[in-house]
Design a protein around this motif. Structure first.
Motif, PDB file in Angstrom:
ATOM      1  N   ARG A  50      44.319 115.246  53.765  1.00 33.84           N
ATOM      2  CA  ARG A  50      43.834 115.702  55.471  1.00 33.84           C
ATOM      3  C   ARG A  50      42.501 114.433  56.384  1.00 33.84           C
ATOM      4  NH1 ARG A  50      39.222 118.537  55.658  1.00 33.84           N
ATOM      5  NH2 ARG A  50      38.390 119.371  53.595  1.00 33.84           N
ATOM      6  N   SER A  51      42.222 114.055  57.398  1.00 33.38           N
ATOM      7  CA  SER A  51      41.543 113.518  57.319  1.00 33.38           C
ATOM      8  C   SER A  51      40.041 113.795  57.679  1.00 33.38           C
ATOM      9  CB  SER A  51      42.041 113.214  58.606  1.00 33.38           C
ATOM     10  OG  SER A  51      41.581 112.421  59.439  1.00 33.38           O
ATOM     11  N   PHE A  52      38.800 113.472  57.806  1.00 34.85           N
ATOM     12  CA  PHE A  52      37.641 114.103  57.902  1.00 34.85           C
ATOM     13  C   PHE A  52      37.239 114.023  59.449  1.00 34.85           C
ATOM     14  CE2 PHE A  52      36.567 109.847  56.511  1.00 34.85           C
ATOM     15  CZ  PHE A  52      35.922 109.200  56.499  1.00 34.85           C
ATOM     16  N   ARG A  53      38.140 113.141  60.843  1.00 36.44           N
ATOM     17  CA  ARG A  53      37.582 112.656  61.739  1.00 36.44           C
ATOM     18  C   ARG A  53      38.615 113.372  62.424  1.00 36.44           C
ATOM     19  NH1 ARG A  53      38.761 106.297  61.472  1.00 36.44           N
ATOM     20  NH2 ARG A  53      37.527 106.211  63.051  1.00 36.44           N
ATOM     21  N   THR A  54      39.882 114.109  62.270  1.00 36.59           N
ATOM     22  CA  THR A  54      41.165 113.941  63.315  1.00 36.59           C
ATOM     23  C   THR A  54      42.044 115.043  62.290  1.00 36.59           C
ATOM     24  OG1 THR A  54      42.877 113.715  65.119  1.00 36.59           O
ATOM     25  CG2 THR A  54      42.305 112.528  63.304  1.00 36.59           C
ATOM     26  N   SER A  55      42.291 116.382  63.267  1.00 36.42           N
ATOM     27  CA  SER A  55      43.272 117.549  63.047  1.00 36.42           C
ATOM     28  C   SER A  55      44.500 117.266  62.668  1.00 36.42           C
ATOM     29  CB  SER A  55      42.734 118.226  63.152  1.00 36.42           C
ATOM     30  OG  SER A  55      43.080 118.999  64.644  1.00 36.42           O
ATOM     31  N   ARG A  56      45.097 115.786  63.445  1.00 35.18           N
ATOM     32  CA  ARG A  56      46.211 115.809  64.463  1.00 35.18           C
ATOM     33  C   ARG A  56      46.827 114.245  63.250  1.00 35.18           C
ATOM     34  NH1 ARG A  56      46.395 115.048  70.871  1.00 35.18           N
ATOM     35  NH2 ARG A  56      48.212 114.522  69.997  1.00 35.18           N
ATOM     36  N   HIS A  57      47.565 114.276  62.693  1.00 43.59           N
ATOM     37  CA  HIS A  57      47.961 112.930  61.597  1.00 43.59           C
ATOM     38  C   HIS A  57      49.008 111.879  62.837  1.00 43.59           C
ATOM     39  CE1 HIS A  57      51.573 115.381  61.780  1.00 43.59           C
ATOM     40  NE2 HIS A  57      52.218 114.733  62.436  1.00 43.59           N
ATOM     41  N   GLN A  58      49.319 112.226  64.263  1.00 41.97           N
ATOM     42  CA  GLN A  58      49.780 111.521  64.939  1.00 41.97           C
ATOM     43  C   GLN A  58      48.317 109.808  64.669  1.00 41.97           C
ATOM     44  OE1 GLN A  58      49.831 114.265  65.008  1.00 41.97           O
ATOM     45  NE2 GLN A  58      51.514 115.200  65.659  1.00 41.97           N
ATOM     46  N   ARG A  59      47.566 110.693  65.269  1.00 44.04           N
ATOM     47  CA  ARG A  59      46.840 109.451  65.259  1.00 44.04           C
ATOM     48  C   ARG A  59      45.882 108.464  64.421  1.00 44.04           C
ATOM     49  NH1 ARG A  59      41.701 113.029  68.355  1.00 44.04           N
ATOM     50  NH2 ARG A  59      42.759 113.596  70.473  1.00 44.04           N
ATOM     51  N   LEU A  60      46.936 108.563  63.018  1.00 48.93           N
ATOM     52  CA  LEU A  60      46.699 108.224  61.885  1.00 48.93           C
ATOM     53  C   LEU A  60      47.319 107.122  61.795  1.00 48.93           C
ATOM     54  CD1 LEU A  60      45.131 110.867  59.458  1.00 48.93           C
ATOM     55  CD2 LEU A  60      43.923 109.717  60.964  1.00 48.93           C
ATOM     56  N   ILE A  61      48.380 107.148  62.396  1.00 49.83           N
ATOM     57  CA  ILE A  61      49.685 106.506  62.589  1.00 49.83           C
ATOM     58  C   ILE A  61      49.666 104.861  63.326  1.00 49.83           C
ATOM     59  CG2 ILE A  61      52.656 106.502  62.476  1.00 49.83           C
ATOM     60  CD1 ILE A  61      52.300 109.341  62.105  1.00 49.83           C
ATOM     61  N   GLN A  62      49.802 103.916  63.098  1.00 44.18           N
ATOM     62  CA  GLN A  62      50.267 103.236  64.134  1.00 44.18           C
ATOM     63  C   GLN A  62      50.948 103.234  64.854  1.00 44.18           C
ATOM     64  OE1 GLN A  62      49.588  98.846  62.204  1.00 44.18           O
ATOM     65  NE2 GLN A  62      47.688  99.207  62.451  1.00 44.18           N
ATOM     66  N   HIS A  63      50.899 102.355  66.381  1.00 46.76           N
ATOM     67  CA  HIS A  63      51.619 102.920  67.387  1.00 46.76           C
ATOM     68  C   HIS A  63      53.065 102.373  67.060  1.00 46.76           C
ATOM     69  CE1 HIS A  63      52.382 103.404  71.861  1.00 46.76           C
ATOM     70  NE2 HIS A  63      52.699 101.629  71.780  1.00 46.76           N
ATOM     71  N   ASP A  64      53.816 102.766  67.687  1.00 53.83           N
ATOM     72  CA  ASP A  64      55.112 103.145  67.517  1.00 53.83           C
ATOM     73  C   ASP A  64      55.809 102.422  65.931  1.00 53.83           C
ATOM     74  OD1 ASP A  64      55.535 102.517  70.304  1.00 53.83           O
ATOM     75  OD2 ASP A  64      55.287 100.639  69.927  1.00 53.83           O
TER      76      ASP A  64
END
Length: 366
Positions: A50-64
Motif C-alpha cells: 500500500r501507499s503511505f500517501r493515498t488509499s486510491r491506487h489509481q493515483r499511482l498509475i500513470q495517466h492512460d
C-alpha cells in the motif's frame, strides 16, 4: 545489504525507473514535485502492499496506463530474492516471489523490513493508539517468529466475536466458546509484544545513553485491558462482565486490538514535556532503535525511508539525528532539496547521491 535493485514502470511520474542503491546511505536530491517522495513510495509499496500517501491506487498509475509494476532484488539471509508487484486500475493485485505467484504480501514483507519517517510521522505521538500499534507490531512481526500466525488467528476470532455482537442479545455458549479462544490468543500476543518492547527499550537505551533528555524516556506497553488483570481467567471474566456495553458499542472494547505504547519522560507523556524539535529527535531515535533491533535479530538488513529530513530541525537537532544514523544497521534513503543539507554529515564512501528531475534519476558524485 537489503535492496540491491529497484525497478518501476508507470508508477507516479516514473515511466521507467532502474536504481541500484548504495548499501548504506542514498540521498535523493531534487526540487519539489520531481519524484523524490514517489521513489520512497515505491519502496514502501513493495514492503507493505500500500501507499503511505493515498488509499486510491489509481493515483499511482500513470495517466492512460492500465497498471504499474514494481520489481526489486533483495538480499535476505544471505540469499538474493526477486520480488514483484503489479497493480491494475481494476484493483487486481499480482504478486511474484522468486518467479512464483503462490505468495502472500506477508511473505514479501518478511524479506523487506521498511520503516518510514515523514512530516506526518508525528502521529506516533499525537495520533491514536492505532498509530503506535502499527509502529511496534512492525517490529514484533520481524523479531518474534510466531507473532504473525498468532495475530492472524486472533483477528479471525475477534471478527467472529464482533459479528456475534450484532446477531445475539444474550451471553450464551457461543460467546463462551469464542471468548475462551480470544483470551488464549490475547495472552499469547501480549507475551510476544511485551518481550519485544523490553528488547526495544534496551536498544533505545543503548542508542540514547549519552543524551541527558532522551535517556529518561521509557516505553510502557498497555495490553488493551486494565493492568490489574493478572490472569487469563480474569480477562475472560472481564469480557463476560462487559458484554452489555459491547452490545451497545457494537464491538469488543477490551483486548490486544486496543493495545497502546505509552512513551513517558519523568512521569509525564513525552508530548507534554518535549518540544516539537525534541519530539522529532525522539522519533528518529525510536525508528533507528527498532531497525537496529530487527537487524540484530537475524540476517535481515532493514531499510529506513526519510522524507524531508531537514524539515523543522535546528542545527543541534540535525547533528543528534545524524549521530543516531551513523549507528544504524540499515540501508537508508533520504530526500532533500539540496545535497548540502545532508552530505556534510555522511562520509563520501558511505553514500550515493541521486538527482531526481521530471521522473528521471541520475547518479552524481555529490
Amino acid at each position: 545489504m537489503s535492496l540491491l535493485l529497484l525497478q518501476a514502470q508507470q508508477f507516479r511520474n516514473f515511466a521507467e525507473l532502474s536504481l541500484q542503491p548504495h548499501p548504506q546511505f542514498n540521498l535523493l536530491v531534487g526540487e519539489n514535485g520531481s519524484g523524490k517522495t514517489s521513489l520512497l513510495e515505491a519502496i514502501y509499496y513493495l514492503a507493505h502492499g500500500r501507499s503511505f500517501r493515498t488509499s486510491r491506487h489509481q493515483r499511482l498509475i500513470q495517466h492512460d496506463e492500465p497498471a504499474f509494476v514494481l520489481h526489486a532484488k533483495v538480499s535476505s539471509a544471505e540469499q538474493v530474492h526477486s520480488i514483484g508487484i503489479q497493480r491494475e486500475r481494476t484493483a487486481d493485485l499480482q504478486l511474484r516471489l522468486n518467479g512464483s505467484a503462490q505468495c502472500r504480501l506477508a511473505d514479501i514483507a518478511e524479506l523487506l523490513p521498511v520503516q518510514l519517517l515523514t512530516p506526518d510521522s508525528f502521529k506516533l505521538f499525537f495520533g491514536g493508539p492505532k498509530e503506535r500499534r502499527q509502529f511496534f507490531d512492525m517490529g514484533v512481526f520481524h523479531v518474534e517468529q510466531h507473532f504473525f500466525a498468532v495475530w492472524l488467528q486472533f483477528s479471525r476470532v475477534l471478527k467472529q466475536r464482533n459479528a456475534l455482537l450484532k446477531q445475539s442479545r444474550q451471553y450464551n455458549q457461543q460467546f463462551e466458546y469464542w471468548d475462551a479462544q480470544f483470551v488464549q490468543l490475547a495472552w499469547q500476543l501480549q507475551a510476544l509484544r511485551q518481550h519485544y518492547i523490553s528488547l526495544l527499550q534496551n536498544a533505545f537505551a543503548a542508542l540514547t545513553d549519552q543524551d541527558s533528555l532522551l535517556s529518561t524516556v521509557s516505553l510502557q506497553l498497555y495490553a488493551g485491558w486494565p493492568e490489574k488483570l493478572k490472569t487469563s481467567a480474569e480477562l475472560q471474566e472481564l469480557l463476560s462482565q462487559s458484554f452489555q456495553q459491547d452490545l451497545r458499542l457494537g464491538f469488543t472494547q477490551y483486548g490486544p486490538q486496543k493495545a497502546d505504547l505509552r512513551l513517558r519522560s519523568a512521569g509525564h507523556s513525552v508530548e507534554e514535556v518535549l518540544s516539537r524539535g525534541q519530539l522529532k529527535v525522539l522519533l528518529f531515535a525510536l525508528k533507528v532503535a527498532q531497525n537496529n533491533l530487527i537487524a540484530g535479530s537475524g540476517l535481515k538488513q532493514p531499510i529506513l525511508l526519510i522524507d524531508d529530513l531537514a524539515s523543522e530541525l535546528d542545527p543541534g537537532s540535525t547533528k543528534k539525528i545524524f549521530d543516531f544514523l551513523t549507528n544504524i544497521n540499515s540501508q537508508v534513503f533520504i530526500t532533500a532539496i539540496n545535497a548540502d543539507q545532508v552530505t556534510p554529515f555522511i562520509a563520501a564512501d558511505c553514500r550515493q547521491v541521486f538527482h531526481v528531475e521530471h521522473g528521471q534519476i541520475t547518479s552524481t558524485d555529490r
